[in-house]
Design a protein around this motif. Structure first.
Motif, mmCIF file in Angstrom:
data_model
loop_
_atom_site.group_PDB
_atom_site.id
_atom_site.type_symbol
_atom_site.label_atom_id
_atom_site.label_comp_id
_atom_site.label_asym_id
_atom_site.label_seq_id
_atom_site.Cartn_x
_atom_site.Cartn_y
_atom_site.Cartn_z
ATOM 1 N N LEU A 64 0.822 -1.211 0.000
ATOM 2 C CA LEU A 64 0.000 0.000 0.000
ATOM 3 C C LEU A 64 0.857 1.262 0.000
ATOM 4 O O LEU A 64 0.449 2.279 -0.570
ATOM 5 N N GLN A 65 2.020 1.212 0.636
ATOM 6 C CA GLN A 65 2.910 2.385 0.657
ATOM 7 C C GLN A 65 4.350 1.897 0.497
ATOM 8 O O GLN A 65 5.014 1.550 1.479
ATOM 9 N N PRO A 66 4.864 1.858 -0.742
ATOM 10 C CA PRO A 66 6.217 1.338 -0.969
ATOM 11 C C PRO A 66 7.322 2.196 -0.352
ATOM 12 O O PRO A 66 8.409 1.684 -0.100
ATOM 13 N N ASN A 67 7.064 3.471 -0.115
ATOM 14 C CA ASN A 67 8.100 4.369 0.402
ATOM 15 C C ASN A 67 8.279 4.147 1.912
ATOM 16 O O ASN A 67 7.381 4.449 2.704
ATOM 17 N N PRO A 68 9.452 3.628 2.350
ATOM 18 C CA PRO A 68 9.635 3.366 3.785
ATOM 19 C C PRO A 68 9.635 4.633 4.632
ATOM 20 O O PRO A 68 9.228 4.601 5.795
ATOM 21 N N ASN A 69 10.091 5.743 4.073
ATOM 22 C CA ASN A 69 10.099 6.995 4.834
ATOM 23 C C ASN A 69 8.683 7.469 5.138
ATOM 24 O O ASN A 69 8.394 7.951 6.237
ATOM 25 N N VAL A 70 7.799 7.321 4.158
ATOM 26 C CA VAL A 70 6.409 7.720 4.367
ATOM 27 C C VAL A 70 5.749 6.796 5.386
ATOM 28 O O VAL A 70 4.973 7.233 6.239
ATOM 29 N N ARG A 71 6.068 5.490 5.306
ATOM 30 C CA ARG A 71 5.505 4.552 6.284
ATOM 31 C C ARG A 71 5.951 4.910 7.700
ATOM 32 O O ARG A 71 5.161 4.857 8.651
ATOM 33 N N THR A 86 -1.820 15.376 4.285
ATOM 34 C CA THR A 86 -2.258 14.801 3.011
ATOM 35 C C THR A 86 -1.303 15.228 1.909
ATOM 36 O O THR A 86 -0.971 16.396 1.775
ATOM 37 N N ARG A 87 -0.844 14.258 1.125
ATOM 38 C CA ARG A 87 0.053 14.552 0.018
ATOM 39 C C ARG A 87 -0.432 13.807 -1.223
ATOM 40 O O ARG A 87 -1.109 12.787 -1.121
ATOM 41 N N MET A 88 -0.056 14.320 -2.379
ATOM 42 C CA MET A 88 -0.428 13.676 -3.632
ATOM 43 C C MET A 88 0.371 12.392 -3.805
ATOM 44 O O MET A 88 1.552 12.336 -3.478
ATOM 45 N N ASN A 89 -0.297 11.337 -4.316
ATOM 46 C CA ASN A 89 0.425 10.102 -4.591
ATOM 47 C C ASN A 89 1.094 10.183 -5.964
ATOM 48 O O ASN A 89 0.986 11.187 -6.671
ATOM 49 N N ASN A 90 1.790 9.124 -6.351
ATOM 50 C CA ASN A 90 2.591 9.153 -7.582
ATOM 51 C C ASN A 90 1.736 9.360 -8.825
ATOM 52 O O ASN A 90 2.125 10.079 -9.749
ATOM 53 N N HIS A 91 0.580 8.712 -8.875
ATOM 54 C CA HIS A 91 -0.297 8.885 -10.035
ATOM 55 C C HIS A 91 -0.782 10.331 -10.140
ATOM 56 O O HIS A 91 -0.844 10.899 -11.241
ATOM 57 N N GLU A 92 -1.136 10.907 -9.013
ATOM 58 C CA GLU A 92 -1.624 12.281 -9.022
ATOM 59 C C GLU A 92 -0.510 13.258 -9.393
ATOM 60 O O GLU A 92 -0.751 14.235 -10.102
ATOM 61 N N LEU A 93 0.705 12.993 -8.923
ATOM 62 C CA LEU A 93 1.833 13.852 -9.295
ATOM 63 C C LEU A 93 2.109 13.766 -10.793
ATOM 64 O O LEU A 93 2.341 14.792 -11.458
ATOM 65 N N LEU A 94 2.083 12.547 -11.329
ATOM 66 C CA LEU A 94 2.290 12.378 -12.767
ATOM 67 C C LEU A 94 1.187 13.072 -13.549
ATOM 68 O O LEU A 94 1.446 13.762 -14.549
ATOM 69 N N GLY A 95 -0.059 12.893 -13.090
ATOM 70 C CA GLY A 95 -1.177 13.527 -13.782
ATOM 71 C C GLY A 95 -1.065 15.038 -13.803
ATOM 72 O O GLY A 95 -1.311 15.679 -14.823
#
Length: 368
Positions: A64-71, A86-95
C-alpha cells in the motif's frame, strides 16, 4: 507493617522456589509436568498465527505504501494520535505534471490535448488508489493489528501465568517427594500433600483458561478470512476502475491520428509474444479513414500521385512540424497538396501561400 513484611517474605520465598525449580529442570535434576498434546498444539497454532499475521501485515503495508520513509512518518503520527499531512500520490503527481505540460504546449495542439487527457486519467487513478488504500487499512490491516495488540497479548499473559502455575506445581511435587524420602513428620507430609493439591487445582484452572483463549484463535481465523475477502473485493474494485479509466482514455486518444496510436502495436509485434490480454486498437478505437470512406480516400491519393497534379485538402487535425522540411497544420484549414516523385507514400507536399513542406496524408481529407 508486620503483615507487609510477612507478605514480602512469602513472595520472595515463592519466587525463589520457582527459580530453583526452573534451574533444576534445565539441568535435568527435576521432573517437569508436561502439558497435554491438545494444549501444546493450540499453543503452536497461536504462535504461528501471530508470526504469519505480522508478516502479512508488513508486506501489505509495503504494497500500500512502498516508500519506507512515508511509512515511518505515518507510524509516528499514528503513535502521536495526530493526522498525517495529506500529500499527492505518484499517479496524481504524474497527472498534474502532464496537465501542466499540456497547458504549456497548448490545449489546442494534438500533443497538448493528449497530455491533458492522460493527466486527468492519471489523477482519476490516483483517487482510486487512495480509496483502495483507505479501504484496505480499515477492513484488512486494522483487524490484523487488533489481534496482535489485543487478543494475542492476552494469550501471552495467560500462557506466562500458566508457566508460573506449572513451576509452583512441580515445586510442590518435589517438596512432597523429599518429605517422604526423608521420613519427615506426618504433619510435614500432610502439609506438603495439601500444598500439592492446591497447586494442582490452580494449575488445572489456569490450563483451562489458557485452552479456552487458544481455541478462540479459530474464531480469529474465521474473522481474518472475512477481512481477506474484503481486501480482495477492494483490489477487484480498484483494478476494475483503473481498467475502465484506461479504456475510456484509449477511446479518447482514438480520435487522434493513427501516427499517435501505432507505437504500441509496432513494439509488441517486434518483441516476444505477450500472453496478457489487451484491447485490440483496431477493434476499440475508431479508425480515422474508416469514418470517412477509406477506399474513396485512398483512391483519391493514388490518383493524385499518378497525375502529378495538385488538389485542395482539408486538414483534419492540428499537426506540429517535426523538422524544417515539414509544414505545421491547423485543423479545418484548406491547403493545396501535391505529389513529389520519390516521396514516401504516407506524405504529400503541402502548400499554404508562400509556405511549403511535407504533410502526413492521415491528417488530410481531399476535396473535390
Amino acid at each position: 507493617m508486620d503483615f507487609n513484611v510477612k507478605r514480602l517474605a512469602a513472595d520472595a520465598g515463592t519466587f525463589l522456589s520457582r527459580a530453583v525449580q526452573f534451574t533444576e529442570e534445565k539441568l535435568g535434576q527435576a521432573e517437569k509436568t508436561e502439558l497435554d498434546a491438545h494444549l501444546e498444539n493450540l499453543l503452536i497454532r497461536a504462535e504461528n498465527t501471530k508470526q504469519w499475521t505480522e508478516r502479512i501485515m508488513k508486506q501489505t503495508e509495503v504494497l500500500l505504501q512502498p516508500n519506507p520513509n512515508v511509512r515511518l512518518e505515518e507510524f509516528v503520527y499514528e503513535k502521536l494520535e495526530k493526522k498525517a499531512p495529506t500529500r499527492m500520490n505518484n499517479h496524481e503527481l504524474l497527472g498534474q505534471s502532464m496537465i501542466d505540460s499540456g497547458n504549456e504546449f497548448g490545449p489546442g495542439t494534438a500533443y497538448g490535448n493528449a497530455l491533458i487527457k492522460c493527466g486527468e486519467t492519471e489523477k482519476q487513478i490516483g483517487g482510486a488508489e487512495r480509496e483502495f488504500i483507505q479501504s484496505s487499512a480499515i477492513n484488512f490491516l486494522t483487524p490484523f493489528r487488533n489481534f496482535l495488540e489485543g487478543d494475542f497479548k492476552t494469550i501471552l499473559k495467560e500462557r506466562k501465568l500458566l508457566q508460573v502455575k506449572r513451576l509452583d506445581l512441580d515445586a510442590a511435587k518435589t517438596r512432597l517427594k523429599k518429605a517422604r524420602m526423608a521420613d519427615a513428620k506426618a504433619a510435614e507430609v500432610t502439609e506438603a500433600e495439601q500444598e500439592l493439591r492446591m497447586t494442582q487445582s490452580e494449575f488445572d484452572r489456569q490450563a483451562e483458561i489458557t485452552r479456552l483463549l487458544l481455541e478462540g484463535v479459530s474464531s480469529t481465523h474465521a474473522h481474518h478470512l472475512r477481512c481477506l475477502n474484503d481486501f480482495v473485493e477492494a483490489q477487484t474494485t480498484y483494478y476494475a476502475q483503473c481498467y475502465q479509466y484506461m479504456v475510456d482514455l484509449q477511446k479518447q486518444l482514438g480520435s487522434f491520428p493513427s501516427s499517435f496510436t501505432n507505437n504500441n502495436q509496432s513494439s509488441v509485434s517486434g518483441g516476444a509474444s505477450i500472453s496478457v490480454p489487451t484491447l485490440p486498437v483496431s477493434a476499440s478505437l475508431p479508425s480515422v479513414s474508416a469514418g470517412r470512406g477509406s477506399s474513396t480516400a485512398s483512391g483519391g491519393f493514388s490518383e493524385l500521385r499518378s497525375s502529378n497534379g495538385s488538389r485542395k485538402a482539408r486538414v483534419l487535425y492540428d499537426y506540429d512540424a517535426a523538422s524544417s522540411s515539414e509544414l505545421s497544420l491547423l485543423a479545418d484549414e484548406v491547403i493545396m497538396v501535391s505529389s513529389v516523385p520519390g516521396m514516401d507514400s504516407d506524405w504529400l507536399m503541402g502548400e499554404r501561400g508562400n509556405q511549403k513542406g511535407k504533410v502526413p496524408i492521415t491528417y488530410l481529407e481531399l476535396l473535390n
